[in-house]
Structure formats: structure tokens, C-alpha cells
Scaffold this motif. Structure first.
Motif, mmCIF file in Angstrom:
data_model
loop_
_atom_site.group_PDB
_atom_site.id
_atom_site.type_symbol
_atom_site.label_atom_id
_atom_site.label_comp_id
_atom_site.label_asym_id
_atom_site.label_seq_id
_atom_site.Cartn_x
_atom_site.Cartn_y
_atom_site.Cartn_z
ATOM 1 N N HIS A 17 -19.331 -10.234 -30.197
ATOM 2 C CA HIS A 17 -19.402 -10.610 -31.439
ATOM 3 C C HIS A 17 -18.704 -10.473 -32.316
ATOM 4 N N HIS A 66 -15.926 -12.983 -34.900
ATOM 5 C CA HIS A 66 -15.640 -13.226 -36.207
ATOM 6 C C HIS A 66 -13.912 -13.438 -36.240
ATOM 7 N N HIS A 68 -21.142 -14.648 -39.699
ATOM 8 C CA HIS A 68 -22.335 -15.234 -39.731
ATOM 9 C C HIS A 68 -23.359 -16.589 -38.939
ATOM 10 N N GLN A 79 -17.927 -6.334 -41.587
ATOM 11 C CA GLN A 79 -19.276 -7.956 -40.635
ATOM 12 C C GLN A 79 -20.102 -7.106 -39.998
ATOM 13 N N GLN A 80 -20.169 -6.089 -39.687
ATOM 14 C CA GLN A 80 -21.815 -5.134 -38.552
ATOM 15 C C GLN A 80 -22.661 -5.887 -38.560
ATOM 16 N N TYR A 81 -23.130 -5.633 -37.745
ATOM 17 C CA TYR A 81 -23.998 -6.120 -36.256
ATOM 18 C C TYR A 81 -25.010 -4.631 -36.247
HETATM 19 ZN ZN LIG Z 1 -20.521 -9.407 -37.277
#
Ligand SMILES: [Zn+2]
Length: 397
Positions: free
Chosen positions: A344, A348, A354, A173-175
Motif C-alpha cells: 500500500h 503512494h 487513496h 498517508q497512513q492506513y
Molecule cells: Zn495510504
């Protein structure tokens, strides 16, 4: 030659002139005499002789006069030369004197200027070096923020103490965050109809606080830790005009939440099947205890991600058991970026997947200038904790 010499010459010439005059007078008298002379032949002879003498004298005079003119000219030239020489000598002396007088001064001035120039050169080099380093760091940060991947969900089976539990591990769940976020300037966020995928929640006994453990907090400055805490504990609500958010007419507003405690408290106003965590206990322990851990890392992520959340859940009950957040390369993140990343990732950790809205906080790549928890995010929380099994929440304007 000098003035007196030339005067002598002048007198000589006057003598010659006088003599010539005498000769002329003599000639005249001879002429007169001739006219009365009986022996004409003899007189004529005398005249010729005198005439010859006169011519000779006249020639001498012309010659002398020429010499005189020449000498006079020479004297004038020599005088001029002398004057020029004297003047030149005087000027040179003056200049020499002036130079001697100012030589040391000029030398000192030169040395000072040279020293200043050297210092400036060094300063310039130093600044160029600093700029180079700064530029590199900025480029590095920029590259990092603009990368993202889409969530993938892995389901694993873990057997512990004779009990078989089905865990869902949420990975990736990287961004990334935009380079421009300055939450101080509440400018633009376009919240059009968006969707948030969600199906996992915490199932705490009513009133139980959610424990969040900030790992290795002692390795970072207070402002870094305070920034992280703000995204958890803040009750601040920002009322942003909908025209700025492209969400409604001017004069109407939407609420954006700075901290998750404020957002969750707002969500808890709606009655739900499951207990919505509204109390957050922040601890700092190296043991990894707590429901949610936030690891602040000095290392950068190999893929360039700024943040990462990994949740282990009992998938059969849609229940999160543990959530681990990692924030990478914290030393090179601005406090604004750190704040946005943490907010953010906490979304999660609390169960949100997302969003499909490119300008929502929970979009994989944060593009909004309002990276705060929105009413849409809160609606998703409400639905999630009300037992909703749908993975999508449509946010109406
Ligand atoms: Zn994320």
C-alpha cells in the motif's frame, strides 16, 4: 464358664428330674397306700407332707431350670463375644499388616502425585501468563490496524542553492490493515466503480532504475526483509475469478499483482508521455540515499498507524523527488500484514493517492481480502504517467 460346667448343670437337672419322678412314684404309691390304709387321717397327712415337698422340689426345679436357661444364654453370648473378638483381632492384624506393607508405597505414590500436581500448577500458571501476553499483543495489533486518517497535503517552499522550488509534502498517508488478510486464501474482493486520486509522478530518464533503500534491514530476520522485497520485485500475477471480486460473471477473471515491478511492467505496456519505472534496485544503506526509503521501525506509531509515507515533490511539475516510507512496530506485524502495509505504501511512493473504493488496496483502511495491486491501480498509474492532471480515476467494471 465352659461347656463342661453347663453339662454338669444338665446332669444336675436330670438328677432333679429323676428325683421328681421318684417323688411322683412315691406319691402314686402313697395314693395307692392311702386307699388301703386303715388310719386314713395319718395317710392324708403324709400325702400333704409329700405334696408340700413335691411342690417345693418342683419350685426348685423351675428356679434351677430358669437359672440354667440364663446361664446357657450367657455362655452363648460369651462364646459369640469371644468369637467376634478373635475375629476382630485377626482382621485388625491383617489390616495392620496390609497397611504396613503398602504404607511406603502409598507414601511414595502420594509424593509423586503431589509433585505432579505442583508441576501442573506451575505449567498452568506459565500458560496463563503466556496467554495473557499473547492476548494483549493481539489486542494491541488489532487496535493499531483499525485506525486511519485521511491524507492531507501541505505545500512548502524550500530554497536550495539560490533555486526556489515548490515542494509538495504529502503527509499522513497512513492506513490500517484488516486483521484477517491471508493472501494465501484468495477469497473476496469487491471491486466496484472506484476512484484513485493521483497527480504526482516520478520523472526518470528512460531506463533509469528506481532505487529503493531498505533502512536498518540488518535488525530484522530474513523473512521480514524477503517479504518487503516481494512487494517490490515480484512478477507474480494472480488471476482471480470476477464472481469472487463482484466484478463480473463467473468464469471471467481479473489480474492482481503481488509485486509493484510486475504491476508497473504491465502499466508500461501502454505508451505514456512519461517513463514508467519498471526497474527497481534494492539497496540497504544507513545514509538515507535512494529515491524511496523504507524504514522498518521497532517503535509503534503514537496514533496507532501501521504505515506512513511522506513524499517531497516539485509541485510545479507534479514530480516526486523523494519518498520516505515508515513501517511501524514491525516486530509485532504478521508477515501478511507487513506485506499488505508495504504494498500500500509503495503505491503512494509511486504516485498514487487513496482510492475511494473501500475494497481497493489503496483505500485508507484496507478492508479487502485481496490486498494486491489491481488493474484499476494500474490504470491510474498509466493515466498519471501520461501526464494526467486529474486527481481522480474512475475504474469501470
Ligand atoms: Zn495510504
Amino acid at each position: 464358664m465352659n461347656q463342661d460346667d453347663s453339662n454338669d448343670k444338665t446332669y444336675s437337672l436330670l438328677d432333679i428330674e429323676k428325683k421328681l419322678q421318684d417323688a411322683m412314684d412315691a406319691i402314686e404309691s402313697i395314693k395307692k397306700g392311702r386307699s388301703i390304709s386303715i388310719g386314713g387321717e395319718s395317710a392324708s397327712k403324709k400325702y400333704d407332707e409329700l405334696k408340700k415337698q413335691f411342690d417345693q422340689k418342683s419350685a426348685d426345679y423351675t428356679k434351677l431350670d430358669k437359672q440354667f436357661q440364663q446361664l446357657t444364654q450367657e455362655v452363648l453370648e460369651l462364646r459369640q463375644e469371644k468369637m467376634m473378638f478373635e475375629k476382630f483381632t485377626t482382621l485388625t492384624e491383617d489390616e495392620k499388616s496390609e497397611m504396613e506393607k503398602t504404607r511406603d508405597e502409598m507414601k511414595q505414590k502420594y509424593e509423586t502425585e503431589r509433585q505432579t500436581a505442583l508441576e501442573q500448577e506451575q505449567e498452568k500458571m506459565f500458560m496463563a501468563k503466556s496467554l495473557e501476553v499473547e492476548t494483549k499483543e493481539k489486542e494491541k495489533a488489532k487496535t493499531k490496524y483499525y485506525k486511519a486518517i485521511i491524507i492531507s497535503v501541505l505545500t512548502i517552499v524550500v530554497v536550495t542553492g539560490g533555486y526556489s522550488l515548490l515542494f509538495a509534502e504529502l503527509v499522513g498517508q497512513q492506513y490500517s490493515v484488516p486483521t484477517q488478510p491471508t493472501p494465501g486464501a484468495y477469497t473476496i474482493q469487491n471491486l466496484r466503480g472506484d476512484t484513485i486520486d493521483t497527480y504526482l509522478s516520478w520523472r526518470l530518464v528512460d531506463g533509469t532504475p528506481l532505487v529503493i533503500n531498505i533502512l536498518n534491514a540488518d535488525k530484522f530476520d530474513d523473512d521480514v526483509i524477503e517479504t518487503v522485497k516481494k512487494t517490490i520485485l515480484s512478477d507474480e500475477v494472480l488471476e482471480i475469478d470476477n464472481s469472487l471480486l463482484h466484478k463480473g460473471p463467473k468464469g471471467t477473471t481479473s489480474s492482481l499483482y503481488v509485486g509493484w515491478q510486475g504491476a508497473m511492467t504491465e502499466a508500461a505496456k501502454t505508451e505514456t508521455l512519461l517513463y514508467i519505472p519498471v526497474n527497481f534496485d534494492i539497496i540497504s544503506s544507513k545514509t538515507g540515499e535512494g529515491d524511496i526509503t523504507i524504514e522498518l521501525s521497532k517503535n509503534s506509531n503514537a496514533d496507532g498507524y501501521a504505515g506512513w509515507t511522506n513524499s517531497i515533490a516539485d509541485a510545479s511539475q507534479n514530480q516526486i523527488l523523494k519518498s520516505r516510507i515508515t513501517i511501524f512496530d514491525v516486530d509485532n506485524l504478521s508477515l501478511t500484514a507487513l506485506e499488505t502495509v508495504t504494498r500500500h505504501e509503495l503505491g503512494h511512493a509511486l504516485g498514487l493517492a487513496h482510492s475511494t473504493d473501500p475494497e481497493d488496496l489503496m483505500y485508507p483502511i484496507i478492508e479487502t481480502n485481496f490486498p494486491y495491486t489491481s488493474e484499476c491501480d494500474i490504470d491510474a498509474i498509466v493515466l498519471l504517467y501520461d501526464g494526467g492532471e486529474t486527481s481522480q480515476v474512475i475504474c469501470e467494471n
